[in-house]
Design a protein around this motif. Structure first.
Motif, PDB file in Angstrom:
ATOM      1  N   HIS A   1       0.843  -1.189   0.000  1.00 36.25           N
ATOM      2  CA  HIS A   1       0.000   0.000   0.000  1.00 36.25           C
ATOM      3  C   HIS A   1       0.883   1.245   0.000  1.00 36.25           C
ATOM      4  N   VAL A   2       0.363   2.339  -0.514  1.00 33.48           N
ATOM      5  CA  VAL A   2       1.082   3.610  -0.425  1.00 33.48           C
ATOM      6  C   VAL A   2       1.292   3.976   1.040  1.00 33.48           C
ATOM      7  N   SER A   3       0.324   3.663   1.883  1.00 37.17           N
ATOM      8  CA  SER A   3       0.445   3.991   3.304  1.00 37.17           C
ATOM      9  C   SER A   3       1.640   3.303   3.958  1.00 37.17           C
ATOM     10  N   ASP A   4       2.127   2.210   3.356  1.00 34.53           N
ATOM     11  CA  ASP A   4       3.319   1.542   3.891  1.00 34.53           C
ATOM     12  C   ASP A   4       4.548   2.445   3.833  1.00 34.53           C
TER      13      ASP A   4
ATOM     14  N   ASP B   1      16.865  -7.553  -6.148  1.00 37.58           N
ATOM     15  CA  ASP B   1      16.126  -7.282  -4.917  1.00 37.58           C
ATOM     16  C   ASP B   1      15.190  -6.084  -5.058  1.00 37.58           C
ATOM     17  N   ILE B   2      15.355  -5.331  -6.141  1.00 42.41           N
ATOM     18  CA  ILE B   2      14.456  -4.203  -6.393  1.00 42.41           C
ATOM     19  C   ILE B   2      13.128  -4.755  -6.908  1.00 42.41           C
ATOM     20  N   ARG B   3      12.058  -4.339  -6.287  1.00 41.80           N
ATOM     21  CA  ARG B   3      10.733  -4.788  -6.702  1.00 41.80           C
ATOM     22  C   ARG B   3       9.850  -3.602  -7.046  1.00 41.80           C
ATOM     23  N   PHE B   4       8.868  -3.881  -7.897  1.00 39.67           N
ATOM     24  CA  PHE B   4       7.886  -2.859  -8.265  1.00 39.67           C
ATOM     25  C   PHE B   4       6.515  -3.381  -7.864  1.00 39.67           C
ATOM     26  N   VAL B   5       5.729  -2.530  -7.248  1.00 44.99           N
ATOM     27  CA  VAL B   5       4.407  -2.960  -6.803  1.00 44.99           C
ATOM     28  C   VAL B   5       3.323  -1.997  -7.284  1.00 44.99           C
ATOM     29  N   VAL B   6       2.235  -2.578  -7.764  1.00 44.39           N
ATOM     30  CA  VAL B   6       0.999  -1.844  -7.985  1.00 44.39           C
ATOM     31  C   VAL B   6       0.204  -1.978  -6.691  1.00 44.39           C
ATOM     32  N   PRO B   7       0.064  -0.902  -5.923  1.00 42.36           N
ATOM     33  CA  PRO B   7      -0.623  -1.008  -4.636  1.00 42.36           C
ATOM     34  C   PRO B   7      -2.014  -1.619  -4.775  1.00 42.36           C
ATOM     35  N   GLU B   8      -2.473  -2.224  -3.690  1.00 37.48           N
ATOM     36  CA  GLU B   8      -3.773  -2.881  -3.730  1.00 37.48           C
ATOM     37  C   GLU B   8      -4.893  -1.891  -4.019  1.00 37.48           C
TER      38      GLU B   8
END
Length: 396
Positions: free
Chosen positions: A189-192, A283-290
């Motif tokens: 989440h962005v809130s993370d 180790d670099i990851r990309f995430v589309v927040p939930e």
């Protein structure tokens, strides 16, 4: 892996600085310069395509495939010329949306030819061109591949319903990149980003047009129809994080070096950049927040009075052939606007090329696609107020 093609310095998806082009145009009109808007009946010029087999195309640097042995050669473009007999004067002259806008706006404002038959700019800038009437609608009867293969997610942005005046060249996602190993946990989440263990090791994008949509989505906002109150609420939240020292700084594309060096552990980022970073550090990851992420594009448009409109339309349609789109995607590594190219890459005998078909940052999977949305653009009436507030927060 090829070098980063997302954003040469200055940033390709750069912020609209100060009052922005829309406000500048208004000021010029007040100084006796003719009104900028061009009506539909005044956009087309004499099309020489039938007898003059050429066109001029303005694009960003490093945004097309090149030959490994000779970088001055562009295989897909050469193949187009051989097939059609149309020669393409390909100019890598766009380094910044606003800079290019300033370069060609005097001609378009005064109803003069720009000398370009095809241009590529970010969709938020496309929106300005469309509002001003500075681009021509394309003839889809000449573009069966576009009609058939254009990704449904990209077919009808708010600024250009039905994509009548623009066609995506390449697409991408604004999400979150982070160093999973150093952080020791996942980000969902962005809130993370506001967790205590990330204090001072987070960056956000400095550009208003680049940053706001993802932050709104974190707040549960439908970015296809966001309101002014949504924007100001996000600004309140970001100001709070700035005051508590959570945000290290606001960046252009230089967040790449911060993340690569370890100075930053998590940041707002573009999907195309992360593919390049992962080549050096898995180790670099990309995430589309939930809660979702912004899907954007940089799109092809035909300016008013272009002399080779039909030739340009043919070139655009050529790049929507799945085989051609696959060849381009294998080189530029952005989200491919032609989903059918995925099967072409998957069938490649080259293991590395075939693996690209499984990369969700080039072909988002079903779960990721459900979270993606195209933000409505910032209107000219909103821009002055919003840019003033955002720039103050970002220290611009």
């Amino acid at each position: 892996m090829p070098v980063d093609r997302k954003t040469p310095s200055p940033s390709r998806r750069s912020l609209l600085r100060a009052l922005g082009g829309g406000a500048a145009l208004g000021a010029l009109a007040g100084c006796g310069v003719p009104a900028a808007y061009v009506g539909p009946g005044d956009r087309a010029g004499a099309d020489l395509s039938a007898t003059d087999k050429r066109l001029t195309w303005a694009n960003w640097p490093l945004y097309i495939d090149t030959d490994d042995e000779d970088t001055t050669r562009r295989p897909t473009l050469e193949a187009f010329g051989k097939r059609t007999g149309i020669s393409v004067d390909y100019i890598e002259e766009i380094n910044d949306n606003d800079e290019f806008f300033g370069k060609i706006s005097p001609s378009l404002m005064n109803h003069q030819r720009t000398g370009r038959d095809l241009v590529v700019v970010s969709d938020w800038m496309c929106a300005r061109f469309v509002r001003l009437g500075w681009v021509q609608e394309m003839d889809r009867s000449r573009q069966p591949n576009v009609a058939r293969y254009l990704d449904p997610l990209l077919r009808s942005p708010a600024f250009d319903p039905g994509r009548k005046s623009s066609v995506p060249w390449q697409s991408g996602i604004t999400g979150i990149a982070y160093n999973h190993r150093e952080l020791g946990r996942e980000i969902r989440h962005v809130s993370d980003l506001w967790a205590d263990d990330l204090k001072g090791r987070v960056t956000l994008l400095s550009g208003l047009d680049e940053a706001f949509a993802l932050l709104m989505q974190a707040d549960g906002v439908d970015i296809t129809k966001w309101r002014a109150d949504d924007f100001h609420r996000v600004c309140d939240q970001v100001e709070k994080q700035v005051r508590r020292g959570q945000i290290r700084r606001f960046t252009g594309n230089d967040y790449i070096k911060d993340l690569a060096s370890g100075d930053v552990l998590a940041c707002q980022a573009y999907s195309g950049d992360v593919i390049q970073l992962q080549a050096d550090n898995p180790d670099i990851r990309f995430v589309v927040p939930e809660e979702g992420a912004e899907l954007w594009a940089e799109s092809l448009m035909i300016p008013d009075l272009a002399r080779h409109k039909a030739n340009a339309e043919k070139l655009v349609d050529y790049y929507y052939e799945p085989e051609v789109a696959a060849e381009l995607a294998a080189w530029v590594n952005y989200v491919c606007p032609v989903p059918a190219a995925q099967d072409v890459l998957a069938s490649s005998k080259d293991k590395d090329t075939a693996a690209l078909a499984e990369d969700p940052l080039i072909f988002p999977d079903a779960t990721m696609r459900e979270r993606l949305a195209i933000a409505r653009d910032i209107t000219s009436a909103e821009r002055t107020e919003f840019a003033k507030r955002w720039n103050a927060i970002a220290g611009l």
